[in-house]
Design a protein around this motif. Structure first.
Motif, short mmCIF file in Angstrom:
data_model
loop_
_atom_site.label_atom_id
_atom_site.label_comp_id
_atom_site.label_asym_id
_atom_site.label_seq_id
_atom_site.Cartn_x
_atom_site.Cartn_y
_atom_site.Cartn_z
N GLN A 12 -36.94 -8.99 -44.20
CA GLN A 12 -37.27 -7.76 -43.48
C GLN A 12 -38.71 -7.33 -43.70
O GLN A 12 -39.22 -6.45 -43.00
CB GLN A 12 -36.32 -6.64 -43.96
CG GLN A 12 -36.51 -5.29 -43.28
CD GLN A 12 -36.10 -5.30 -41.82
OE1 GLN A 12 -35.26 -6.10 -41.42
NE2 GLN A 12 -36.66 -4.40 -41.03
N LEU A 13 -39.41 -7.94 -44.65
CA LEU A 13 -40.69 -7.40 -45.09
C LEU A 13 -41.80 -7.48 -44.06
O LEU A 13 -42.67 -6.63 -44.02
CB LEU A 13 -41.13 -8.08 -46.39
CG LEU A 13 -40.20 -7.90 -47.59
CD1 LEU A 13 -40.85 -8.43 -48.85
CD2 LEU A 13 -39.79 -6.44 -47.78
N SER A 14 -41.80 -8.52 -43.22
CA SER A 14 -42.85 -8.61 -42.20
C SER A 14 -42.80 -7.42 -41.26
O SER A 14 -43.84 -6.81 -40.95
CB SER A 14 -42.70 -9.92 -41.41
OG SER A 14 -42.96 -11.03 -42.21
N LEU A 15 -41.61 -7.08 -40.79
CA LEU A 15 -41.46 -5.93 -39.90
C LEU A 15 -41.77 -4.63 -40.63
O LEU A 15 -42.41 -3.73 -40.08
CB LEU A 15 -40.03 -5.90 -39.35
CG LEU A 15 -39.72 -4.82 -38.31
CD1 LEU A 15 -40.65 -4.93 -37.11
CD2 LEU A 15 -38.26 -4.92 -37.87
N LEU A 16 -41.37 -4.55 -41.87
CA LEU A 16 -41.65 -3.34 -42.66
C LEU A 16 -43.14 -3.16 -42.85
O LEU A 16 -43.68 -2.05 -42.67
CB LEU A 16 -40.94 -3.46 -44.01
CG LEU A 16 -41.07 -2.30 -44.99
CD1 LEU A 16 -40.68 -0.98 -44.35
CD2 LEU A 16 -40.21 -2.56 -46.22
N ARG A 17 -43.85 -4.23 -43.19
CA ARG A 17 -45.31 -4.13 -43.37
C ARG A 17 -46.01 -3.76 -42.06
O ARG A 17 -47.00 -3.01 -42.07
CB ARG A 17 -45.86 -5.45 -43.91
CG ARG A 17 -45.54 -5.69 -45.37
CD ARG A 17 -46.43 -6.76 -45.97
NE ARG A 17 -46.16 -6.94 -47.39
CZ ARG A 17 -45.43 -7.92 -47.90
NH1 ARG A 17 -44.93 -8.85 -47.10
NH2 ARG A 17 -45.22 -8.00 -49.21
N ALA A 18 -45.53 -4.30 -40.95
CA ALA A 18 -46.14 -3.97 -39.66
C ALA A 18 -46.05 -2.48 -39.37
O ALA A 18 -47.00 -1.87 -38.86
CB ALA A 18 -45.47 -4.77 -38.53
N ASN A 19 -44.94 -1.86 -39.73
CA ASN A 19 -44.79 -0.43 -39.51
C ASN A 19 -45.62 0.40 -40.48
O ASN A 19 -46.16 1.44 -40.11
CB ASN A 19 -43.31 -0.05 -39.59
CG ASN A 19 -42.58 -0.33 -38.30
OD1 ASN A 19 -42.60 0.48 -37.38
ND2 ASN A 19 -41.94 -1.48 -38.22
N VAL A 20 -45.74 -0.07 -41.71
CA VAL A 20 -46.60 0.63 -42.67
C VAL A 20 -48.04 0.62 -42.17
O VAL A 20 -48.73 1.64 -42.20
CB VAL A 20 -46.49 -0.02 -44.06
CG1 VAL A 20 -47.58 0.54 -44.99
CG2 VAL A 20 -45.12 0.25 -44.66
N GLU A 21 -48.50 -0.54 -41.71
CA GLU A 21 -49.88 -0.64 -41.22
C GLU A 21 -50.09 0.23 -39.99
O GLU A 21 -51.15 0.82 -39.82
CB GLU A 21 -50.22 -2.10 -40.91
CG GLU A 21 -50.34 -2.98 -42.13
CD GLU A 21 -51.40 -2.49 -43.09
OE1 GLU A 21 -52.47 -2.04 -42.63
OE2 GLU A 21 -51.16 -2.52 -44.32
N ALA A 22 -49.09 0.32 -39.12
CA ALA A 22 -49.21 1.12 -37.91
C ALA A 22 -49.38 2.60 -38.23
O ALA A 22 -49.98 3.35 -37.45
CB ALA A 22 -48.00 0.91 -37.01
N ASN A 23 -48.88 3.04 -39.38
CA ASN A 23 -48.94 4.46 -39.74
C ASN A 23 -49.83 4.75 -40.93
O ASN A 23 -49.97 5.90 -41.33
CB ASN A 23 -47.52 4.95 -40.07
CG ASN A 23 -46.62 5.00 -38.86
OD1 ASN A 23 -46.71 5.89 -38.04
ND2 ASN A 23 -45.74 4.00 -38.75
N ARG A 24 -50.45 3.71 -41.50
CA ARG A 24 -51.15 3.88 -42.77
C ARG A 24 -52.29 4.89 -42.70
O ARG A 24 -52.40 5.78 -43.54
CB ARG A 24 -51.70 2.54 -43.28
CG ARG A 24 -52.37 2.64 -44.63
CD ARG A 24 -52.89 1.30 -45.09
NE ARG A 24 -51.85 0.32 -45.29
CZ ARG A 24 -51.11 0.25 -46.39
NH1 ARG A 24 -51.28 1.13 -47.36
NH2 ARG A 24 -50.19 -0.66 -46.52
N GLY A 25 -53.14 4.80 -41.69
CA GLY A 25 -54.31 5.66 -41.63
C GLY A 25 -53.96 7.12 -41.60
O GLY A 25 -54.47 7.92 -42.38
N GLU A 26 -53.02 7.48 -40.73
CA GLU A 26 -52.65 8.89 -40.60
C GLU A 26 -51.95 9.39 -41.85
O GLU A 26 -52.19 10.49 -42.32
CB GLU A 26 -51.75 9.07 -39.37
CG GLU A 26 -52.44 8.77 -38.06
CD GLU A 26 -51.52 9.02 -36.87
OE1 GLU A 26 -50.51 9.71 -37.07
OE2 GLU A 26 -51.81 8.54 -35.78
N ALA A 27 -51.05 8.57 -42.41
CA ALA A 27 -50.29 9.02 -43.58
C ALA A 27 -51.21 9.26 -44.77
O ALA A 27 -51.12 10.28 -45.45
CB ALA A 27 -49.23 7.98 -43.95
#
Length: 232
Positions: free
Chosen positions: A162-177
């Motif tokens: 599951q980690l590839s999809l999880l990392r993709a979502n973290v990166e998609a939101n990282r800047g704002e978070a």
């Protein structure tokens, strides 16, 4: 790394489809696919093996290695789509929603996720300034939300596949978070009931949202929660 994990493969016949194969058959299939250079197929075989035997340490190590390799998508694979979602009033980006990893249900945004975030919004002292670990993070949107709501750091964990999809979502939101909460967000593999890694230690709050569907998973989940909270 293949030679350190797997014995040599003997000649063999074609195996049945992965979903109907036994753990031993999946192991042999994945081994043969690796030795033939079919790494994506091997990854799917070992992911299916982990679904049947979540605590198979060899399969866990191999899947972790596949995650490090970050295999490219095959031609014809559709790119993961990104969409905007609102989670308990927080605006987030979600990548690959509905795109399941082998043997997981982590690509859906379940109803308990916004419910948990709303509860934390009403009780911010639970996570404010604390180190948080999420079990069965899936798309990572709960943990990302907690980073914005005041946690000092967040570690998102799930099965290796599951980690590839999880990392993709973290990166998609990282800047704002990080801009809003200055919280560090990390991703790590954690199979319930298995020995914890060093990166899992030292967390003060453990959260999970809609992660148990099968009764046999309750005991290993409880074991991991106890070890996380009590430490060594």
């Amino acid at each position: 790394w293949q030679s350190h994990c797997l014995p040599a493969a003997p000649a063999r016949q074609l195996l049945p489809p992965r979903m109907s194969a036994s753990p031993q058959a999946l192991f042999e299939r994945g081994r043969d696919e690796m030795q033939a250079g079919q790494l994506r197929a091997a990854r799917d075989s070992f992911a299916a093996l982990l679904e049947l035997e979540p605590h198979n340490t060899v399969a866990q190590q191999i899947m972790a290695r596949f995650e490090e390799l970050q295999l490219p998508e095959e031609q014809g694979d559709s790119p993961m789509e990104r969409e905007a979602v609102s989670l308990a009033g927080l605006e987030l980006q979600v990548v690959g929603r509905g795109r399941e990893a082998q043997g997981t249900c982590g690509a859906h945004l379940w109803a308990s996720a916004p419910a948990l975030v709303e509860w934390v919004q009403d009780h911010p002292e639970i996570i404010r300034g604390r180190r948080v670990l999420e079990l069965g993070a899936g798309l990572g949107l709960v943990g990302t939300s907690l980073a914005r709501l005041g946690a000092s750091s967040v570690t998102l964990t799930d099965m290796p596949q599951q980690l590839s999809l999880l990392r993709a979502n973290v990166e998609a939101n990282r800047g704002e978070a990080e801009a809003e909460a200055e919280a560090e967000v990390e991703v790590s593999s954690l199979v319930w009931g298995s020995p914890l890694q060093r990166c899992h230690a030292g967390h003060e709050v453990v959260v999970a949202a809609d992660v148990v569907y099968d009764e046999p998973l309750v005991a290993p989940l409880a074991a991991s929660v106890i070890e996380l909270l009590l430490g060594e």
